[in-house]
Design an enzyme around this catalytic site. Structure first.
Site, PDB file in Angstrom:
ATOM      1  N   ASP A  67       0.964  -1.078  -0.045  1.00  0.00           N
ATOM      2  CA  ASP A  67      -0.164  -0.024   0.492  1.00  0.00           C
ATOM      3  C   ASP A  67       1.284   1.318   0.253  1.00  0.00           C
ATOM      4  O   ASP A  67       1.944   0.823   0.211  1.00  0.00           O
ATOM      5  CB  ASP A  67      -0.837   0.554   1.574  1.00  0.00           C
ATOM      6  CG  ASP A  67      -0.597  -0.211   2.263  1.00  0.00           C
ATOM      7  OD1 ASP A  67       0.862  -0.485   3.252  1.00  0.00           O
ATOM      8  OD2 ASP A  67      -1.169  -0.603   3.472  1.00  0.00           O
ATOM      9  N   ASN A 136      -7.917  -2.959  14.176  1.00  0.00           N
ATOM     10  CA  ASN A 136      -8.821  -3.407  13.377  1.00  0.00           C
ATOM     11  C   ASN A 136      -9.249  -4.189  12.493  1.00  0.00           C
ATOM     12  O   ASN A 136      -9.929  -4.526  12.306  1.00  0.00           O
ATOM     13  CB  ASN A 136      -9.778  -2.061  13.015  1.00  0.00           C
ATOM     14  CG  ASN A 136      -9.437  -1.088  11.863  1.00  0.00           C
ATOM     15  OD1 ASN A 136      -7.826  -2.570  11.274  1.00  0.00           O
ATOM     16  ND2 ASN A 136      -9.693  -0.204  11.226  1.00  0.00           N
ATOM     17  N   HIS A 138      -6.986  -4.621  10.185  1.00  0.00           N
ATOM     18  CA  HIS A 138      -6.919  -4.375   8.530  1.00  0.00           C
ATOM     19  C   HIS A 138      -5.543  -5.373   8.322  1.00  0.00           C
ATOM     20  O   HIS A 138      -4.982  -5.654   9.096  1.00  0.00           O
ATOM     21  CB  HIS A 138      -7.029  -2.942   8.303  1.00  0.00           C
ATOM     22  CG  HIS A 138      -6.227  -1.722   8.786  1.00  0.00           C
ATOM     23  ND1 HIS A 138      -6.200  -0.946   9.091  1.00  0.00           N
ATOM     24  CD2 HIS A 138      -5.003  -2.548   8.468  1.00  0.00           C
ATOM     25  CE1 HIS A 138      -5.192  -0.353   9.680  1.00  0.00           C
ATOM     26  NE2 HIS A 138      -4.096  -1.574   9.403  1.00  0.00           N
ATOM     27  N   GLU A 143      -9.396  -2.458   5.032  1.00  0.00           N
ATOM     28  CA  GLU A 143     -10.043  -2.048   6.380  1.00  0.00           C
ATOM     29  C   GLU A 143     -11.527  -2.177   6.122  1.00  0.00           C
ATOM     30  O   GLU A 143     -12.248  -3.763   5.486  1.00  0.00           O
ATOM     31  CB  GLU A 143     -10.756  -0.204   6.404  1.00  0.00           C
ATOM     32  CG  GLU A 143      -9.354   0.652   6.133  1.00  0.00           C
ATOM     33  CD  GLU A 143      -8.854   0.649   7.295  1.00  0.00           C
ATOM     34  OE1 GLU A 143      -8.273  -0.006   8.137  1.00  0.00           O
ATOM     35  OE2 GLU A 143      -7.749   2.029   7.921  1.00  0.00           O
TER      36      GLU A 143
HETATM   37  C1  F6R Z   1       1.373  -1.297   6.007  1.00  0.00           C
HETATM   38  C2  F6R Z   1       0.563  -2.216   6.361  1.00  0.00           C
HETATM   39  C3  F6R Z   1      -0.452  -2.127   7.174  1.00  0.00           C
HETATM   40  C4  F6R Z   1      -0.471  -2.199   8.542  1.00  0.00           C
HETATM   41  C5  F6R Z   1      -0.734  -2.460   9.771  1.00  0.00           C
HETATM   42  C6  F6R Z   1      -0.317  -2.474  10.895  1.00  0.00           C
HETATM   43  O1  F6R Z   1       1.946  -1.591   4.966  1.00  0.00           O
HETATM   44  O2  F6R Z   1       0.180  -2.604   5.145  1.00  0.00           O
HETATM   45  O3  F6R Z   1      -1.593  -3.052   7.393  1.00  0.00           O
HETATM   46  O4  F6R Z   1       0.179  -2.725   8.049  1.00  0.00           O
HETATM   47  O5  F6R Z   1      -1.728  -0.787  10.207  1.00  0.00           O
HETATM   48  O6  F6R Z   1       0.517  -0.999  11.267  1.00  0.00           O
HETATM   49  P1  F6R Z   1       2.043  -1.283  11.885  1.00  0.00           P
HETATM   50  O7  F6R Z   1       3.085  -2.198  11.851  1.00  0.00           O
HETATM   51  O8  F6R Z   1       2.989   0.184  12.008  1.00  0.00           O
HETATM   52  O9  F6R Z   1       1.156  -1.260  13.817  1.00  0.00           O
END
Ligand code: F6R
Length: 250
Positions: A67, A136, A138, A143
């Protein structure tokens, strides 16, 4: 699913890096699906270290990232392209032409998303997909919602995701409200998935991912339908699995 509960963030990072390094060693021209955020930083440090010691080469590796924030230029220090350069690509021998991150500045998001999926298909899909998970549930920036989205798409970030990611920006208002994310088609099309998580705030998402109902309300739960998933968590993120008596490897 194979689940490893490690004692802390460092042990979780080392285990995740070992899975990635094993993939590269087994298949030097593998396609890695890569993630950003706090979770994989430690694993990338191990991979850089092993590369610098001469144990691991990325020379023929191809990579596609999950992403990118919409509206951030690649040189912005919170863009995911910048993150990948800073934490991994600039320190290993990967060919820059073989690295892809969605273009957050694209003028034609629909065409760009279709091209991103076509590129992943042209590679024969991802060999090893690394995922973090949101509080959450994701994965990528898929999401919680009413349905799983198959294709790469533009996402409105959930308020809880904006809250969680505000720690990386000067103010909450600076967090982009949209992102481009790989969809579930590319994630589920990966031959192997490695999901990593640390911290107590991820414990519910991990429980939902491993043994909750399979529902787009907890996007990570779709991984229960994937035949080859490795989950690596620290004790805090794995605490609710232990309490629920879920069998684990270590
Ligand atoms: C990032 C991504 C997100 C993160 C998730 C957890 O490329 O795809 O799904 O893996 O938001 O983020 P952290 O690791 O910062 O807790």
């Amino acid at each position: 699913m194979r689940i490893y509960i490690e004692k802390d963030y460092d042990a979780m990072s080392r285990r995740a890096a070992q899975v990635i390094a094993a993939e590269i060693t087994h298949n030097p021209s593998c396609v890695l699906g890569l993630a950003t955020g706090s979770t994989p930083e430690g694993a990338y440090k191990y991979l850089v270290d092993w590369h610098k010691k001469g144990c691991l080469s990325f020379k023929d590796v191809r990579s596609v990232n999950l992403d990118e924030y919409k509206g951030l230029e690649p040189t912005h220090d919170q863009s995911y392209r910048y993150f990948m350069q800073f934490h991994l690509f600039d320190h290993v021998d990967i060919d820059p032409r073989n690295t892809r991150v969605p273009d957050g500045l694209t003028k034609d998001p629909a065409a760009h998303c279709a091209e991103y999926d076509a590129y992943i298909r042209s590679l024969g899909y991802v060999d090893l997909q690394l995922l973090g998970v949101g509080r959450n549930g994701h994965i990528g920036f898929n999401e919680p919602g009413d349905c799983f989205v198959k294709e790469t798409h533009v996402v409105d970030l959930a308020e809880s995701t904006i809250d969680a990611n505000a720690r990386f920006f000067a103010t909450r208002d600076d967090v982009p409200k949209q992102a481009i994310s790989m969809g579930m088609g590319a994630i589920m099309g990966a031959k192997k998935v490695l999901l990593a998580a640390s911290g107590a705030e991820k414990a519910d998402a991990i429980l939902g991912c491993v043994c909750g109902p399979i529902t787009p309300r907890c996007p990570a739960s779709i991984l229960q339908l994937h035949p080859n998933v490795v989950i690596v968590v620290d004790e805090a993120a794995g605490s609710k699995l232990k309490a629920a008596g879920v069998p684990v490897c270590g």
